[in-house]
Write a protein that holds these residues in place. Structure first.
Motif, PDB file in Angstrom:
ATOM      1  N   LEU A 152     -10.843   2.317  -2.043  1.00  0.00           N
ATOM      2  CA  LEU A 152     -11.839   2.094  -3.430  1.00  0.00           C
ATOM      3  C   LEU A 152     -11.411   3.394  -4.324  1.00  0.00           C
ATOM      4  N   ILE A 153     -11.723   4.545  -3.647  1.00  0.00           N
ATOM      5  CA  ILE A 153     -11.632   5.737  -4.256  1.00  0.00           C
ATOM      6  C   ILE A 153     -10.045   5.668  -5.084  1.00  0.00           C
ATOM      7  N   GLN A 154      -9.176   5.650  -4.076  1.00  0.00           N
ATOM      8  CA  GLN A 154      -7.895   5.977  -4.782  1.00  0.00           C
ATOM      9  C   GLN A 154      -7.392   4.632  -5.525  1.00  0.00           C
ATOM     10  N   CYS A 155      -7.768   3.374  -5.454  1.00  0.00           N
ATOM     11  CA  CYS A 155      -7.396   2.288  -6.511  1.00  0.00           C
ATOM     12  C   CYS A 155      -8.043   2.682  -7.663  1.00  0.00           C
ATOM     13  N   ALA A 160     -10.326  -4.634  -2.631  1.00  0.00           N
ATOM     14  CA  ALA A 160     -10.883  -3.158  -2.901  1.00  0.00           C
ATOM     15  C   ALA A 160     -10.387  -2.923  -4.379  1.00  0.00           C
ATOM     16  N   LEU A 161      -9.041  -3.357  -4.800  1.00  0.00           N
ATOM     17  CA  LEU A 161      -8.379  -3.138  -5.951  1.00  0.00           C
ATOM     18  C   LEU A 161      -9.320  -3.676  -6.994  1.00  0.00           C
ATOM     19  N   HIS A 162      -9.732  -5.109  -6.841  1.00  0.00           N
ATOM     20  CA  HIS A 162     -10.652  -5.566  -7.982  1.00  0.00           C
ATOM     21  C   HIS A 162     -12.023  -4.950  -8.186  1.00  0.00           C
ATOM     22  N   ARG A 163     -12.623  -4.430  -7.032  1.00  0.00           N
ATOM     23  CA  ARG A 163     -13.939  -3.735  -7.102  1.00  0.00           C
ATOM     24  C   ARG A 163     -13.614  -2.280  -7.794  1.00  0.00           C
ATOM     25  N   ALA A 164     -12.458  -1.957  -7.464  1.00  0.00           N
ATOM     26  CA  ALA A 164     -12.390  -0.456  -8.173  1.00  0.00           C
ATOM     27  C   ALA A 164     -11.855  -0.387  -9.516  1.00  0.00           C
ATOM     28  N   ILE A 165     -11.643  -1.632  -9.939  1.00  0.00           N
ATOM     29  CA  ILE A 165     -11.233  -1.837 -11.419  1.00  0.00           C
ATOM     30  C   ILE A 165     -12.437  -2.138 -12.204  1.00  0.00           C
ATOM     31  N   ALA A 166     -13.042  -3.150 -11.488  1.00  0.00           N
ATOM     32  CA  ALA A 166     -14.393  -3.918 -12.146  1.00  0.00           C
ATOM     33  C   ALA A 166     -15.644  -3.023 -11.956  1.00  0.00           C
ATOM     34  N   LEU A 225      -0.274  -0.484  -8.993  1.00  0.00           N
ATOM     35  CA  LEU A 225      -1.361   0.388  -8.457  1.00  0.00           C
ATOM     36  C   LEU A 225      -1.350   0.524  -7.376  1.00  0.00           C
ATOM     37  N   LEU A 226      -1.162  -0.427  -6.398  1.00  0.00           N
ATOM     38  CA  LEU A 226      -1.306  -0.678  -5.021  1.00  0.00           C
ATOM     39  C   LEU A 226      -0.089   0.385  -4.330  1.00  0.00           C
ATOM     40  N   VAL A 227       1.023  -0.104  -4.983  1.00  0.00           N
ATOM     41  CA  VAL A 227       2.175   0.751  -4.465  1.00  0.00           C
ATOM     42  C   VAL A 227       1.956   2.392  -4.646  1.00  0.00           C
ATOM     43  N   THR A 228       1.471   2.564  -5.897  1.00  0.00           N
ATOM     44  CA  THR A 228       1.278   4.129  -5.826  1.00  0.00           C
ATOM     45  C   THR A 228       0.341   4.918  -4.827  1.00  0.00           C
ATOM     46  N   ILE A 229      -0.471   3.854  -4.279  1.00  0.00           N
ATOM     47  CA  ILE A 229      -1.500   4.468  -2.980  1.00  0.00           C
ATOM     48  C   ILE A 229      -0.307   5.003  -1.811  1.00  0.00           C
ATOM     49  N   LEU A 230       0.730   4.339  -1.687  1.00  0.00           N
ATOM     50  CA  LEU A 230       1.436   4.476  -0.810  1.00  0.00           C
ATOM     51  C   LEU A 230       2.175   6.114  -0.615  1.00  0.00           C
ATOM     52  N   GLY A 231       2.289   6.523  -1.982  1.00  0.00           N
ATOM     53  CA  GLY A 231       2.552   7.895  -2.025  1.00  0.00           C
ATOM     54  C   GLY A 231       3.993   7.778  -2.319  1.00  0.00           C
ATOM     55  N   GLU A 232       4.506   8.911  -2.913  1.00  0.00           N
ATOM     56  CA  GLU A 232       6.166   9.124  -3.239  1.00  0.00           C
ATOM     57  C   GLU A 232       7.115   8.861  -2.257  1.00  0.00           C
ATOM     58  N   ASP A 233       6.759   9.425  -1.108  1.00  0.00           N
ATOM     59  CA  ASP A 233       7.695   9.688  -0.056  1.00  0.00           C
ATOM     60  C   ASP A 233       7.967   8.186   0.417  1.00  0.00           C
ATOM     61  N   VAL A 257      -9.713  12.943 -14.385  1.00  0.00           N
ATOM     62  CA  VAL A 257      -9.831  11.744 -13.392  1.00  0.00           C
ATOM     63  C   VAL A 257      -9.401  11.906 -12.088  1.00  0.00           C
ATOM     64  N   ILE A 258      -8.196  12.650 -11.892  1.00  0.00           N
ATOM     65  CA  ILE A 258      -8.018  13.129 -10.728  1.00  0.00           C
ATOM     66  C   ILE A 258      -9.013  14.080  -9.962  1.00  0.00           C
ATOM     67  N   GLU A 259      -9.124  14.761 -10.759  1.00  0.00           N
ATOM     68  CA  GLU A 259     -10.440  15.852 -10.152  1.00  0.00           C
ATOM     69  C   GLU A 259     -11.696  15.312  -9.766  1.00  0.00           C
ATOM     70  N   ASN A 260     -12.062  14.408 -10.447  1.00  0.00           N
ATOM     71  CA  ASN A 260     -13.200  13.706 -10.116  1.00  0.00           C
ATOM     72  C   ASN A 260     -13.168  12.980  -8.741  1.00  0.00           C
ATOM     73  N   HIS A 261     -12.098  12.256  -8.722  1.00  0.00           N
ATOM     74  CA  HIS A 261     -11.709  11.490  -7.455  1.00  0.00           C
ATOM     75  C   HIS A 261     -11.615  12.299  -6.384  1.00  0.00           C
ATOM     76  N   VAL A 262     -10.799  13.498  -6.437  1.00  0.00           N
ATOM     77  CA  VAL A 262     -10.672  14.249  -5.431  1.00  0.00           C
ATOM     78  C   VAL A 262     -12.002  14.695  -4.692  1.00  0.00           C
TER      79      VAL A 262
END
Length: 226
Positions: free
Chosen positions: A102-105, A30-36, A128-136, A66-71
């Protein structure tokens, strides 16, 4: 985390058993496809650069876009069902999980690119993947010593620790399942009240994506002048 989030965490192992395709390899793909790039979506860096051009070189404004678009992508009805072709395993995985991954990556990768990070660097990909987990969740995992550091520190580590790859991918997979399970419970409960169910169903993914985007904005500090 909230009631539905907590219940989602409890249900995650059971849901994972129903979606055996959601493995570490799925998360990495998913990360690879999101980047590529995949389907109608261009590569994350190319999309981010387009936003940078539209914002006349203002990186912070481009990050905001970028954030607004993906939201909007995350909250749009039917978007995840039209992506298609992410990985073969998607046939056995709820499309909502596939779409969120996909979207978040892609969003986080675009932010990191704008801030000067190399998306091909394995340290950055782990961040990048760790960020998906969220700050908490990240704070909790660091305290429990399941991961060594938050995203920024992972991305700028002196060397890449290959042993972290599987750990991070597994945590992200479980977290995605928990989020979807929690949201579905909220939608089910919300249907008992007019209008609320629809609002929950449309807004939950968008809100989660916005929170993660803001976290990425804070974590990926500029590395080089553009």
């Amino acid at each position: 985390m909230g009631l539905t989030g907590s219940i989602g965490k409890q249900l995650a192992p059971k849901v994972a058993g129903l979606a055996p395709g959601l493995t570490a390899s799925f998360v990495r793909e998913a990360l690879h496809r999101a980047i590529a790039g995949v389907g109608p979506l261009p590569p994350a860096a190319a999309a981010a650069d387009k936003q940078l051009a539209e914002q006349h070189g203002d990186v912070d404004k481009a990050v905001h876009e970028v954030i607004e678009n993906h939201v909007r992508y995350a909250g749009a009805q039917g978007f995840v069902t039209n992506i298609g072709g992410l990985v073969t395993a998607a046939l056995t995985i709820p499309t909502n999980i596939t779409g969120l991954a996909l979207i978040q990556c892609r969003m986080i990768a675009g932010i990191a690119h704008l801030r000067g990070y190399d998306l091909d660097d394995p340290r950055v990909r782990n961040a990048l993947l760790v960020t998906i987990l969220g700050e908490d969740s990240v704070t909790s995992l660091v305290k429990k010593k399941k991961i060594p550091a938050p995203p920024m520190a992972l991305a700028t580590a002196p060397v890449h620790d290959g042993a972290l790859d599987l750990v991070i991918s597994s945590e992200v997979g479980s977290d995605l399942i928990a989020k979807v399970a929690g949201k579905r419970l909220a939608v089910t409960v919300g249907r008992r009240v007019p209008v609320v169910g629809g609002i929950v169903g449309m807004g939950a993914d968008g809100y989660l994506t916005w929170k993660i985007g803001r976290y990425a904005d804070r974590e990926f500090l500029p590395r080089a002048a553009r």
